[in-house]
Design a protein around this motif. Sequence first.
Motif, mmCIF file in Angstrom:
data_model
loop_
_atom_site.group_PDB
_atom_site.id
_atom_site.type_symbol
_atom_site.label_atom_id
_atom_site.label_comp_id
_atom_site.label_asym_id
_atom_site.label_seq_id
_atom_site.Cartn_x
_atom_site.Cartn_y
_atom_site.Cartn_z
ATOM 1 N N SER A 97 -47.279 -32.487 14.820
ATOM 2 C CA SER A 97 -48.649 -32.778 15.212
ATOM 3 C C SER A 97 -48.820 -32.721 16.718
ATOM 4 C CB SER A 97 -49.058 -34.171 14.721
ATOM 5 O OG SER A 97 -48.333 -35.172 15.423
ATOM 6 N N ALA A 98 -50.084 -32.554 17.143
ATOM 7 C CA ALA A 98 -50.417 -32.619 18.567
ATOM 8 C C ALA A 98 -50.079 -33.988 19.134
ATOM 9 C CB ALA A 98 -51.898 -32.318 18.750
ATOM 10 N N GLU A 99 -50.243 -35.038 18.332
ATOM 11 C CA GLU A 99 -49.934 -36.389 18.806
ATOM 12 C C GLU A 99 -48.463 -36.518 19.185
ATOM 13 O OE1 GLU A 99 -53.677 -36.382 16.762
ATOM 14 O OE2 GLU A 99 -51.711 -35.678 16.079
ATOM 15 N N GLN A 100 -47.584 -35.899 18.399
ATOM 16 C CA GLN A 100 -46.169 -35.921 18.748
ATOM 17 C C GLN A 100 -45.902 -35.156 20.036
ATOM 18 O OE1 GLN A 100 -43.927 -34.455 15.404
ATOM 19 N NE2 GLN A 100 -43.866 -36.456 14.393
ATOM 20 N N VAL A 101 -46.590 -34.046 20.203
ATOM 21 C CA VAL A 101 -46.435 -33.262 21.432
ATOM 22 C C VAL A 101 -46.869 -34.090 22.641
ATOM 23 C CG1 VAL A 101 -47.201 -31.209 22.681
ATOM 24 C CG2 VAL A 101 -46.713 -31.061 20.228
ATOM 25 N N LEU A 102 -48.015 -34.736 22.541
ATOM 26 C CA LEU A 102 -48.550 -35.507 23.664
ATOM 27 C C LEU A 102 -47.713 -36.741 23.968
ATOM 28 C CD1 LEU A 102 -52.347 -35.246 22.802
ATOM 29 C CD2 LEU A 102 -51.163 -34.115 24.692
ATOM 30 N N ALA A 103 -46.997 -37.242 22.977
ATOM 31 C CA ALA A 103 -46.205 -38.466 23.167
ATOM 32 C C ALA A 103 -44.874 -38.208 23.859
ATOM 33 C CB ALA A 103 -45.959 -39.131 21.818
ATOM 34 N N LEU A 104 -44.469 -36.947 24.015
ATOM 35 C CA LEU A 104 -43.181 -36.641 24.623
ATOM 36 C C LEU A 104 -43.118 -37.142 26.064
ATOM 37 C CD1 LEU A 104 -42.684 -32.972 23.392
ATOM 38 C CD2 LEU A 104 -41.477 -34.997 22.544
ATOM 39 N N ARG A 105 -42.018 -37.779 26.402
ATOM 40 C CA ARG A 105 -41.778 -38.234 27.772
ATOM 41 C C ARG A 105 -40.336 -37.915 28.159
ATOM 42 N NH1 ARG A 105 -46.421 -38.349 27.213
ATOM 43 N NH2 ARG A 105 -47.938 -39.942 27.823
ATOM 44 N N GLU B 246 -35.845 -23.960 29.460
ATOM 45 C CA GLU B 246 -37.283 -23.754 29.570
ATOM 46 C C GLU B 246 -37.835 -23.921 28.157
ATOM 47 O OE1 GLU B 246 -37.962 -20.029 31.560
ATOM 48 O OE2 GLU B 246 -36.679 -20.586 33.251
ATOM 49 N N ILE B 247 -38.456 -25.068 27.905
ATOM 50 C CA ILE B 247 -38.836 -25.463 26.551
ATOM 51 C C ILE B 247 -40.351 -25.472 26.425
ATOM 52 C CG2 ILE B 247 -38.647 -27.239 24.771
ATOM 53 C CD1 ILE B 247 -36.206 -28.328 26.285
ATOM 54 N N GLY B 248 -40.860 -24.782 25.412
ATOM 55 C CA GLY B 248 -42.267 -24.836 25.068
ATOM 56 C C GLY B 248 -42.441 -25.557 23.753
ATOM 57 N N VAL B 249 -43.346 -26.524 23.707
ATOM 58 C CA VAL B 249 -43.536 -27.351 22.518
ATOM 59 C C VAL B 249 -44.963 -27.171 22.026
ATOM 60 C CG1 VAL B 249 -43.253 -29.650 21.539
ATOM 61 C CG2 VAL B 249 -41.946 -29.010 23.573
ATOM 62 N N VAL B 250 -45.126 -27.036 20.708
ATOM 63 C CA VAL B 250 -46.455 -26.835 20.136
ATOM 64 C C VAL B 250 -46.590 -27.664 18.870
ATOM 65 C CG1 VAL B 250 -45.707 -24.796 18.813
ATOM 66 C CG2 VAL B 250 -48.133 -25.097 19.362
ATOM 67 N N GLY B 251 -47.810 -28.178 18.635
ATOM 68 C CA GLY B 251 -48.119 -28.903 17.407
ATOM 69 C C GLY B 251 -49.589 -28.750 17.089
ATOM 70 N N PRO B 252 -49.960 -28.767 15.797
ATOM 71 C CA PRO B 252 -51.358 -28.579 15.407
ATOM 72 C C PRO B 252 -52.221 -29.795 15.724
ATOM 73 C CG PRO B 252 -50.011 -29.064 13.486
ATOM 74 C CD PRO B 252 -49.062 -28.926 14.637
ATOM 75 N N CYS B 253 -53.471 -29.521 16.112
ATOM 76 C CA CYS B 253 -54.428 -30.586 16.415
ATOM 77 C C CYS B 253 -55.180 -30.988 15.142
ATOM 78 C CB CYS B 253 -55.440 -30.112 17.462
ATOM 79 S SG CYS B 253 -54.721 -29.700 19.052
ATOM 80 N N ARG B 254 -55.766 -32.173 15.171
ATOM 81 C CA ARG B 254 -56.649 -32.600 14.091
ATOM 82 C C ARG B 254 -57.911 -31.725 14.110
ATOM 83 N NH1 ARG B 254 -55.233 -37.714 12.127
ATOM 84 N NH2 ARG B 254 -53.687 -38.826 13.429
ATOM 85 N N GLU C 170 -60.997 -32.356 14.206
ATOM 86 C CA GLU C 170 -62.067 -32.788 15.101
ATOM 87 C C GLU C 170 -61.716 -32.641 16.576
ATOM 88 O OE1 GLU C 170 -59.634 -36.515 14.029
ATOM 89 O OE2 GLU C 170 -60.337 -34.679 13.031
ATOM 90 N N ALA C 171 -60.527 -32.139 16.891
ATOM 91 C CA ALA C 171 -60.064 -32.119 18.281
ATOM 92 C C ALA C 171 -60.792 -31.100 19.146
ATOM 93 C CB ALA C 171 -58.562 -31.834 18.321
ATOM 94 N N GLY C 172 -61.309 -30.028 18.553
ATOM 95 C CA GLY C 172 -61.977 -28.997 19.345
ATOM 96 C C GLY C 172 -61.075 -27.855 19.740
ATOM 97 N N THR C 173 -59.763 -28.035 19.629
ATOM 98 C CA THR C 173 -58.798 -26.949 19.803
ATOM 99 C C THR C 173 -57.855 -26.982 18.609
ATOM 100 O OG1 THR C 173 -57.326 -28.341 21.140
ATOM 101 C CG2 THR C 173 -58.923 -26.966 22.331
ATOM 102 N N ASP C 174 -57.069 -25.916 18.461
ATOM 103 C CA ASP C 174 -56.248 -25.765 17.259
ATOM 104 C C ASP C 174 -54.815 -26.242 17.429
ATOM 105 O OD1 ASP C 174 -58.269 -24.276 15.568
ATOM 106 O OD2 ASP C 174 -58.159 -22.959 17.322
ATOM 107 N N PHE C 175 -54.272 -26.069 18.636
ATOM 108 C CA PHE C 175 -52.893 -26.466 18.897
ATOM 109 C C PHE C 175 -52.806 -27.119 20.272
ATOM 110 C CE2 PHE C 175 -52.515 -22.984 15.884
ATOM 111 C CZ PHE C 175 -51.570 -23.469 14.980
#
Length: 276
Positions: free
Chosen positions: A166-174, A184-192, A194-199
């Motif tokens: 999920s996007a929430e997991q992506v945003l929670a990374l610290r 060089e790491i790229g992380v992606v997760g799907p948004c809800r 209602e978020a207005g974007t997809d990933f």
Amino acid sequence: MHRYSEVDVFAETAYRGNALAVVHGADDLSGAEMQQFANWTNLAETTFLLAPTNPEADYRVRIFTASEELPFAGHPTLGSAKAWLEAGGTVGPEGVIMQECGAGLVSVRFADGHLAFEAPPLTRYEPVAEADLQRIAHVLEIHRDHLLDASWLVNGPRWIGVRLESAEQVLALRPDPGNLGDLEIGVVGPCRPEAGTDFEVRAFFGGDAVWEDPVTGSLNAGLARWMADTGIAPPEYVASQGTVLGREGRVHISVEGEAIWVGGHVTLCVEGHVLL
């Protein structure tokens, strides 16, 4: 003295995307001089516009981070095209600008107020070894099972793309930047819905570079290829990036057969001259 521009890439609102410094008419500068200036600007990338060597190209660009030259990068491609247009460059009859860079020729098109580049082919596109996945999980400070999938996505930068639930997991990374090493790491997760974007996307660099990039065209290009091939993403979607950094990056993806187009809004923010 050289014409100098700073542009903001991948945001509808100026100063909410990823900044790029552009030096025009840089044919008289050596690679060492370019690298030193890029180190001084301390931005994610600085580009230098030169006369093309390929007759099909409109201009040539050299792309530098603070510590190295890249054969290709996404937001420098769109930002350089915008700066070139603002300096008097013109779009061809088919609405396409042809950029020459270390990776070869890259098509850039302008439509509906957005610039978009056709992503160059991935030079490494394969599964990631389990030992590397264990290391990535350690660096991201998450359990290995949270990595749903991963792939090498090298197209200049040496990206490893990883997918979370999920996007929430992506945003929670610290993650601790001291643990990244050369990754060089790229992380992606799907948004809800209602978020207005997809990933939601985040990009982490090791080494001497900026450790989290605000908005990253090359990574989004690789992610688009991978997620299209694995049925994770639709042919058109919008990714958000930079949220944790207070940015509002919006990357517009269009998969047209084998072509991946990566686009967004670009704003000219600073214009003047630099003494080099």
